[in-house]
Design a protein around this motif. Structure first.
Motif, PDB file in Angstrom:
ATOM      1  N   GLY A  33       0.805  -1.218   0.000  1.00 40.10           N
ATOM      2  CA  GLY A  33       0.000   0.000   0.000  1.00 40.10           C
ATOM      3  C   GLY A  33       0.832   1.260   0.000  1.00 40.10           C
ATOM      4  O   GLY A  33       0.280   2.364  -0.058  1.00 40.10           O
ATOM      5  N   ILE A  34       2.154   1.124   0.048  1.00 42.02           N
ATOM      6  CA  ILE A  34       3.041   2.282   0.021  1.00 42.02           C
ATOM      7  C   ILE A  34       3.332   2.631  -1.429  1.00 42.02           C
ATOM      8  O   ILE A  34       3.817   1.779  -2.184  1.00 42.02           O
ATOM      9  CB  ILE A  34       4.347   1.998   0.778  1.00 42.02           C
ATOM     10  N   PRO A  35       3.035   3.856  -1.863  1.00 42.72           N
ATOM     11  CA  PRO A  35       3.258   4.201  -3.270  1.00 42.72           C
ATOM     12  C   PRO A  35       4.729   4.285  -3.607  1.00 42.72           C
ATOM     13  O   PRO A  35       5.595   4.387  -2.732  1.00 42.72           O
ATOM     14  CB  PRO A  35       2.578   5.570  -3.388  1.00 42.72           C
ATOM     15  N   GLY A  36       5.018   4.259  -4.898  1.00 42.89           N
ATOM     16  CA  GLY A  36       6.392   4.345  -5.357  1.00 42.89           C
ATOM     17  C   GLY A  36       6.931   5.756  -5.283  1.00 42.89           C
ATOM     18  O   GLY A  36       6.219   6.704  -4.907  1.00 42.89           O
ATOM     19  N   PRO A  37       8.188   5.934  -5.654  1.00 42.14           N
ATOM     20  CA  PRO A  37       8.800   7.272  -5.619  1.00 42.14           C
ATOM     21  C   PRO A  37       8.077   8.250  -6.546  1.00 42.14           C
ATOM     22  O   PRO A  37       7.510   7.863  -7.561  1.00 42.14           O
ATOM     23  CB  PRO A  37      10.231   7.012  -6.095  1.00 42.14           C
ATOM     24  N   MET A  38       8.157   9.522  -6.208  1.00 38.05           N
ATOM     25  CA  MET A  38       7.449  10.557  -6.941  1.00 38.05           C
ATOM     26  C   MET A  38       8.119  10.827  -8.297  1.00 38.05           C
ATOM     27  O   MET A  38       9.337  10.870  -8.410  1.00 38.05           O
ATOM     28  CB  MET A  38       7.429  11.838  -6.116  1.00 38.05           C
ATOM     29  N   VAL A  39       7.276  10.995  -9.310  1.00 37.90           N
ATOM     30  CA  VAL A  39       7.709  11.488 -10.614  1.00 37.90           C
ATOM     31  C   VAL A  39       7.381  12.975 -10.736  1.00 37.90           C
ATOM     32  O   VAL A  39       8.183  13.771 -11.206  1.00 37.90           O
ATOM     33  CB  VAL A  39       7.035  10.717 -11.762  1.00 37.90           C
ATOM     34  N   ALA A  40       6.179  13.339 -10.306  1.00 39.30           N
ATOM     35  CA  ALA A  40       5.739  14.738 -10.349  1.00 39.30           C
ATOM     36  C   ALA A  40       4.577  14.903  -9.391  1.00 39.30           C
ATOM     37  O   ALA A  40       3.855  13.948  -9.091  1.00 39.30           O
ATOM     38  CB  ALA A  40       5.321  15.154 -11.757  1.00 39.30           C
ATOM     39  N   LEU A  41       4.403  16.123  -8.892  1.00 39.23           N
ATOM     40  CA  LEU A  41       3.217  16.446  -8.101  1.00 39.23           C
ATOM     41  C   LEU A  41       2.843  17.893  -8.351  1.00 39.23           C
ATOM     42  O   LEU A  41       3.696  18.724  -8.647  1.00 39.23           O
ATOM     43  CB  LEU A  41       3.402  16.159  -6.613  1.00 39.23           C
ATOM     44  N   THR A  42       1.559  18.163  -8.219  1.00 35.60           N
ATOM     45  CA  THR A  42       1.066  19.514  -8.466  1.00 35.60           C
ATOM     46  C   THR A  42       0.592  20.161  -7.189  1.00 35.60           C
ATOM     47  O   THR A  42       0.293  19.484  -6.194  1.00 35.60           O
ATOM     48  CB  THR A  42      -0.116  19.509  -9.454  1.00 35.60           C
ATOM     49  N   ASN A  43       0.502  21.464  -7.224  1.00 33.53           N
ATOM     50  CA  ASN A  43      -0.274  22.171  -6.218  1.00 33.53           C
ATOM     51  C   ASN A  43      -1.756  21.984  -6.533  1.00 33.53           C
ATOM     52  O   ASN A  43      -2.121  21.535  -7.628  1.00 33.53           O
ATOM     53  CB  ASN A  43       0.122  23.648  -6.209  1.00 33.53           C
ATOM     54  N   PRO A  44      -2.640  22.305  -5.591  1.00 32.05           N
ATOM     55  CA  PRO A  44      -4.062  21.968  -5.767  1.00 32.05           C
ATOM     56  C   PRO A  44      -4.806  22.902  -6.699  1.00 32.05           C
ATOM     57  O   PRO A  44      -4.429  24.053  -6.907  1.00 32.05           O
ATOM     58  CB  PRO A  44      -4.611  22.079  -4.349  1.00 32.05           C
ATOM     59  N   ILE A  45      -5.878  22.364  -7.249  1.00 36.53           N
ATOM     60  CA  ILE A  45      -6.965  23.159  -7.825  1.00 36.53           C
ATOM     61  C   ILE A  45      -8.094  23.148  -6.807  1.00 36.53           C
ATOM     62  O   ILE A  45      -8.483  22.097  -6.296  1.00 36.53           O
ATOM     63  CB  ILE A  45      -7.461  22.562  -9.155  1.00 36.53           C
ATOM     64  N   TRP A  46      -8.607  24.318  -6.479  1.00 40.36           N
ATOM     65  CA  TRP A  46      -9.659  24.449  -5.470  1.00 40.36           C
ATOM     66  C   TRP A  46     -11.025  24.404  -6.143  1.00 40.36           C
ATOM     67  O   TRP A  46     -11.222  25.002  -7.201  1.00 40.36           O
ATOM     68  CB  TRP A  46      -9.474  25.742  -4.671  1.00 40.36           C
ATOM     69  N   LEU A  47     -11.960  23.723  -5.496  1.00 40.22           N
ATOM     70  CA  LEU A  47     -13.293  23.537  -6.073  1.00 40.22           C
ATOM     71  C   LEU A  47     -14.341  24.154  -5.180  1.00 40.22           C
ATOM     72  O   LEU A  47     -14.285  24.042  -3.947  1.00 40.22           O
ATOM     73  CB  LEU A  47     -13.596  22.045  -6.260  1.00 40.22           C
ATOM     74  N   GLY A  48     -15.329  24.834  -5.780  1.00 40.02           N
ATOM     75  CA  GLY A  48     -16.445  25.404  -5.042  1.00 40.02           C
ATOM     76  C   GLY A  48     -16.263  26.892  -4.760  1.00 40.02           C
ATOM     77  O   GLY A  48     -15.156  27.424  -4.833  1.00 40.02           O
ATOM     78  N   GLY A  49     -17.370  27.532  -4.441  1.00 43.00           N
ATOM     79  CA  GLY A  49     -17.332  28.972  -4.151  1.00 43.00           C
ATOM     80  C   GLY A  49     -16.886  29.227  -2.725  1.00 43.00           C
ATOM     81  O   GLY A  49     -16.794  28.328  -1.907  1.00 43.00           O
ATOM     82  N   ARG A  50     -16.664  30.493  -2.434  1.00 45.60           N
ATOM     83  CA  ARG A  50     -16.260  30.865  -1.072  1.00 45.60           C
ATOM     84  C   ARG A  50     -17.398  31.584  -0.378  1.00 45.60           C
ATOM     85  O   ARG A  50     -18.137  32.307  -0.998  1.00 45.60           O
ATOM     86  CB  ARG A  50     -15.051  31.810  -1.146  1.00 45.60           C
TER      87      ARG A  50
END
Length: 504
Positions: free
Chosen positions: A487-504
């Protein structure tokens, strides 16, 4: 410790405690002729529990052309699991040792056993300039001390003669040609011979170009001497930004983009309540405050100052390992808090922290959406989170969220739609290696996982709603070593910052 080395523990304007030794003077120095030199050697012993910094005052007379310092200390065997002796060194001039003051003249940590300073030149890590008369201070930093203590020997040599002239440093420009508004790749945590790295500035610039980078930041440990060392190495294809890795006993922080020549002090711990003062100084000098390798395993590398003053956080440092995994998880928790709080969140960046071959420059690298290839535009992109991290320039991606009406949001944007509105999250990847795993992470954790083909390229889509996912970020991983059984994922290739969903 001998009685003459009496402890005079002072607050150093509120910083970590220091030990000030008796001053070293040079008798009859006023009779020296040009070409003469005089040397003094001081020995002493530091017990376990010594203060962070040991100051050796040196009374420098007039007529000195160059001051040279060498030192040694013992490295006895210690039991397994016990720290041995490690002692850093630097120097402050006659302007004093005040915290954040003007007296700083250089620091080499434990990378050198000797250095010299004159008006005309200085050892890398140190600042050229006149050797004026007055009380200078050699600074020892007993980073760790063995149970039996640390024996040291310091030799100070004064060389007399005409003072010479100091060349005006040539600093890198703040802008390169660039491609207008575009994604730019950079590595903003790097070392050369100006601290504990092995590459010269020229070798670092060549490695950056070979890695396909558009910008780098020079971040030597506790010194600015590299800021003027890149003359002739920048160009239309490579922007060189000046910075510093402030290396305290309670964690390291990258000051990204400070004004060339600006020194940020490191002589404090979290308990001294001083970090906020120097974080403000970083920003006043045009820089970003970026805690480095917060869960690093080296002594003093763990980040203890909190993240209230941070502009971004280095979640991936060099080869992706367990410490980076812990940092990514900690960072993700802060996103969850931001989703339910005031909305302030901390962008993620990644850097190589490369010191020497075979450690690659640009593993990883931060890819920043900026209006142009300039310090200010790149900082705006990082500060706003318009960036993602890749293990190399071979990896490329686009990440977006769209609703049924064609409204669109990219990395760090908000797709302001109703809580029950259907949203399509789309990731397009190229160059990710054989059979990479794609994961979409939300405030509930990983909600969608799939595997791309052996080509390492493809497009992944997932449908959700803001009520189900307050944000979505993407991870691309190499296959797990055990095939995913643990269940442990492999090494990172890439990661992003988030996209936020919904109004404020």
């Amino acid at each position: 410790m001998q009685r003459r080395d009496v402890l005079r523990l002072s607050a150093l304007a509120g910083a970590a405690g220091v030990l000030t030794l008796d001053p070293v003077s040079f008798a009859q120095a006023d009779e020296a002729d040009a070409g003469d030199e005089k040397a003094r050697t001081i020995t002493g012993h530091l017990p376990t529990g010594s203060p962070d910094f040991v100051y050796l005052p040196v009374e420098v007379p007039s007529g000195v052309r160059e001051i040279a310092v060498s030192y040694t200390y013992d490295k006895p065997a210690v039991p397994a699991g016990t720290q041995g002796n490690a002692c850093d060194i630097g120097i402050f001039d006659e302007r004093g040792t005040e915290l954040g003051g003007r007296g700083f003249r250089g620091w080499s940590g434990g990378a050198r056993t000797e250095f010299a300073i004159s008006a005309a030149e200085a050892t890398p890590g140190y600042l050229a300039g006149p050797v004026r008369a007055g009380t200078w201070h050699v600074v020892l930093g007993p980073y760790t001390v063995a149970p039996q203590g640390l024996d040291y020997k310091v030799t100070i040599t004064l060389r007399f003669g005409p003072p010479g002239t100091t060349p005006k440093p040539v600093y890198p420009p703040q802008r390169a040609k660039g491609r207008g508004r575009a994604w730019y790749r950079g590595d903003s945590h790097l070392h050369t011979v100006h601290s504990d790295g092995k590459r010269t500035p020229a070798e670092l610039a060549a490695a950056a170009r070979a890695a396909g980078l558009d910008f780098i930041t020079t971040t030597e440990h506790n010194t600015t001497s590299s800021h003027g060392a890149f003359e002739g190495l920048w160009g239309d294809d490579l922007l060189i930004i000046t910075g510093e890795e402030i290396t305290t006993r309670n964690g390291h922080v990258v000051a990204l983009g400070i004004t060339p020549g600006t020194f940020i002090d490191w002589r404090y711990r979290a308990r001294d309540n001083r970090f906020g003062q120097f974080a403000r100084k970083i920003r006043q000098s045009g820089g970003l405050v970026i805690p480095a390798h917060p869960h690093g395993t080296c002594v003093g590398c763990n980040w203890k100052f909190g993240f209230n003053e941070a502009d971004a956080v280095e979640v991936w440092n060099a080869d992706f390992g367990p410490d980076d995994e812990a940092t990514v998880l900690e960072w993700d928790n802060t996103l969850v808090a931001a989703a339910g709080g005031d909305g302030r969140w901390l962008p993620a960046v990644g850097n190589s922290d490369s010191h020497r071959e075979p450690s690659p420059v640009g593993l990883p690298q931060t890819v920043v959406l900026a209006d142009d290839l300039s310090r200010d535009a790149l900082q705006d992109g990082i500060r706003s989170g318009r960036c993602w991290i890749a293990e190399s320039s071979e990896v490329d991606l686009t990440f977006e969220a769209v609703d049924g009406r064609g409204h669109h949001a990219g990395v760090a944007d908000r797709l302001a739609v109703a809580a029950d509105a259907e949203v399509t999250v789309r990731l397009k990847v190229t160059g990710a290696g054989a059979s990479p795993q794609v994961r979409f992470i939300t405030d509930q954790g990983p909600l969608y996982t799939t595997t791309l083909s052996d080509s390492g390229s493809g497009t992944v889509e997932w449908k959700t709603t803001p009520s189900y996912a307050a944000y979505v970020r993407a991870e691309i991983r190499h296959p797990a070593a055990d095939g995913g059984a643990s269940g442990i994922p492999g090494p990172m290739v890439a990661l992003t910052n988030p996209i936020w969903l919904g109004g404020r």
